[in-house]
Design an enzyme around this catalytic site. Structure first.
Site, PDB file in Angstrom:
ATOM      1  N   PRO A  21      25.876  63.290 -66.841  1.00  0.00           N
ATOM      2  CA  PRO A  21      26.124  64.626 -67.393  1.00  0.00           C
ATOM      3  C   PRO A  21      24.935  65.528 -67.091  1.00  0.00           C
ATOM      4  O   PRO A  21      23.783  65.114 -67.250  1.00  0.00           O
ATOM      5  CB  PRO A  21      26.223  64.353 -68.906  1.00  0.00           C
ATOM      6  CG  PRO A  21      25.445  63.100 -69.141  1.00  0.00           C
ATOM      7  CD  PRO A  21      25.557  62.287 -67.882  1.00  0.00           C
ATOM      8  N   ALA A  23      24.090  69.588 -67.894  1.00  0.00           N
ATOM      9  CA  ALA A  23      24.520  70.902 -68.382  1.00  0.00           C
ATOM     10  C   ALA A  23      24.269  71.949 -67.304  1.00  0.00           C
ATOM     11  O   ALA A  23      23.179  72.018 -66.726  1.00  0.00           O
ATOM     12  CB  ALA A  23      23.750  71.244 -69.658  1.00  0.00           C
ATOM     13  N   GLN A  75      30.393  63.966 -74.005  1.00  0.00           N
ATOM     14  CA  GLN A  75      29.069  63.729 -74.580  1.00  0.00           C
ATOM     15  C   GLN A  75      28.793  64.738 -75.694  1.00  0.00           C
ATOM     16  O   GLN A  75      28.853  65.950 -75.475  1.00  0.00           O
ATOM     17  CB  GLN A  75      27.966  63.840 -73.533  1.00  0.00           C
ATOM     18  CG  GLN A  75      26.658  63.367 -74.143  1.00  0.00           C
ATOM     19  CD  GLN A  75      25.437  63.622 -73.283  1.00  0.00           C
ATOM     20  OE1 GLN A  75      25.095  64.770 -73.029  1.00  0.00           O
ATOM     21  NE2 GLN A  75      24.784  62.560 -72.844  1.00  0.00           N
ATOM     22  N   CYS A 104      18.163  64.365 -74.531  1.00  0.00           N
ATOM     23  CA  CYS A 104      17.865  65.732 -74.089  1.00  0.00           C
ATOM     24  C   CYS A 104      16.473  66.151 -74.562  1.00  0.00           C
ATOM     25  O   CYS A 104      16.159  66.054 -75.748  1.00  0.00           O
ATOM     26  CB  CYS A 104      18.931  66.704 -74.625  1.00  0.00           C
ATOM     27  SG  CYS A 104      18.569  68.394 -74.118  1.00  0.00           S
ATOM     28  N   ASP A 206      16.315  59.278 -60.753  1.00  0.00           N
ATOM     29  CA  ASP A 206      15.786  59.402 -59.389  1.00  0.00           C
ATOM     30  C   ASP A 206      16.489  58.557 -58.335  1.00  0.00           C
ATOM     31  O   ASP A 206      15.854  58.173 -57.339  1.00  0.00           O
ATOM     32  CB  ASP A 206      14.280  59.087 -59.366  1.00  0.00           C
ATOM     33  CG  ASP A 206      13.476  60.148 -60.099  1.00  0.00           C
ATOM     34  OD1 ASP A 206      14.074  61.149 -60.526  1.00  0.00           O
ATOM     35  OD2 ASP A 206      12.256  59.963 -60.242  1.00  0.00           O
ATOM     36  N   GLY A 228      22.483  61.463 -61.199  1.00  0.00           N
ATOM     37  CA  GLY A 228      22.647  62.873 -61.526  1.00  0.00           C
ATOM     38  C   GLY A 228      22.296  63.752 -60.339  1.00  0.00           C
ATOM     39  O   GLY A 228      23.118  63.988 -59.443  1.00  0.00           O
ATOM     40  N   ARG A 229      21.041  64.223 -60.300  1.00  0.00           N
ATOM     41  CA  ARG A 229      20.638  65.198 -59.285  1.00  0.00           C
ATOM     42  C   ARG A 229      20.855  64.686 -57.872  1.00  0.00           C
ATOM     43  O   ARG A 229      21.197  65.447 -56.973  1.00  0.00           O
ATOM     44  CB  ARG A 229      19.176  65.597 -59.506  1.00  0.00           C
ATOM     45  CG  ARG A 229      18.976  66.393 -60.786  1.00  0.00           C
ATOM     46  CD  ARG A 229      17.544  66.424 -61.214  1.00  0.00           C
ATOM     47  NE  ARG A 229      17.028  65.086 -61.484  1.00  0.00           N
ATOM     48  CZ  ARG A 229      15.776  64.802 -61.757  1.00  0.00           C
ATOM     49  NH1 ARG A 229      14.900  65.773 -61.789  1.00  0.00           N
ATOM     50  NH2 ARG A 229      15.396  63.559 -62.005  1.00  0.00           N
TER      51      ARG A 229
END
Ligand SMILES: Cc1cc2nc3c(=O)[nH]c(=O)nc-3n(C[C@H](O)[C@H](O)[C@H](O)COP(=O)(O)O)c2cc1C
Length: 314
Positions: A21, A23, A75, A104, A206, A228-229
């Protein structure tokens, strides 16, 4: 354990690689692509439990999913068990799993005792999970960090508490809150959480390539990896992990993302959201990446956005 498919409660996943997730980034289009390329699970952007109770339309909209997202996790963030219990009772159909945000690092979340602030109170973390379990028939999972202050490792303790309270899976981002997104991910520390619980453990942080994915699985002994990224503009990482070939061009992917966003948002917001996405795709374009980022950063409407897509991604 890794010979059998990864399961969250009774829900079997088609891959051990899950889409994280994020945002402002893991919107409908991004999640559609992640799933299309083979992500085992997609998760909504974080959603306020209070916002759901107050029937906030923007909050509810964050729980919309695409037709191919099954299983799909919502979430939620909260710090009051009673509020969380009521919020999970209000989740729409089509949500298969409830995930609780305990990672978070954003100051506005932490100051309310939510997100990574919960790592300072393992008992409350357990109570939140127990409340979510009591309010929903769906499996409840938790996403957390290693701890709050640098070096104060508590993820093992928190993971044990949430397992005791009924959590079906835990994801650990291998950084402390104090680090935000800087510094190295500590895979050894994630490995220590592996030893603390029997429920599936997902390692996060990462992972950008198939090699990173394999290294993460080996070094943490986790049951799966959340990406994620490293998946933004690079959704094919999920196909690489499955050894599957998906014949799509970056241009097709970008246009599809724009299409999904157009269904939900007005032009100004679509263009703004696409700035992140086009910049992510640009990372793979040696020599012109900076030029693309600069141009998309200044785009204000569809004409400018499509001109960039046509010029660099045809
Ligand atoms: C812009 C951004 C937004 C994020 N939003 C969320 C969120 O809503 N919920 C959550 O649990 N984690 C969120 N994260 C954390 C990611 O899920 C993930 O744990 C972190 O980025 C490390 O994984 P990665 O290196 O694969 O990106 C966010 C991260 C970024 C960069």
């Amino acid at each position: 354990m890794r010979n059998s498919p990864l399961k969250i409660g009774d829900i079997e996943l088609c891959s051990r690689a899950l889409f994280a997730p994020m945002a402002g980034y893991s919107d409908l289009g991004a999640r559609y692509l992640a799933r299309l390329y083979g992500a085992g699970l997609t998760v909504s952007e974080m959603v306020s439990a209070k916002g759901l109770i107050f029937e906030n339309k923007e909050t509810q909209k964050l729980l919309d999913k695409t037709e191919i997202e099954t299983p799909f996790a919502a979430q939620l963030f909260a710090h009051e068990p009673e509020i969380l219990c009521r919020a999970v009772g209000l989740l729409p159909e089509g949500i298969d799993i409830v995930d609780i945000n305990m990672g978070c690092p954003a100051p506005k979340i932490v100051k309310n005792g939510e997100g990574s602030a919960l790592l300072k109170d393992p008992v409350l973390a357990g109570e939140l999970v127990a409340a979510a379990v009591s309010g929903s028939k769906r499996p409840v999972t938790v996403k957390m960090r290693l701890g709050f202050e640098m070096g104060d490792f508590v993820a093992d303790k928190v993971a044990r508490e949430v397992e005791k309270a009924g959590a079906a899976m835990v994801t650990v981002h291998g950084r402390y809150r104090e680090q935000m997104y800087a510094g190295e991910v500590d895979r050894n520390a994630i490995r220590k959480v592996r030893d603390a619980v029997d429920i599936p453990l997902i390692a996060n942080g990462d992972v950008r390539t198939l090699r990173d994915y394999e290294r993460m699985l080996t070094e943490t002994e986790a049951d799966g990896v959340m990406i994620g990224r490293g998946a933004l503009g690079n959704y094919k990482i999920f196909a690489d992990i499955l050894g599957k070939s998906v014949r799509r061009t970056e241009r097709e992917d970008i246009l599809l993302q724009i299409d999904f966003l157009k269904r939900e948002y007005p032009e100004r917001i679509v263009v703004n959201l696409m700035k992140h996405h086009v910049s992510a795709y640009a990372s793979g374009k040696a020599g012109v990446a900076k030029e693309i980022r600069d141009r998309v950063h200044h785009a204000t409407n569809y004409i400018e956005l499509f001109a960039i897509v046509d010029e660099y991604f045809s």
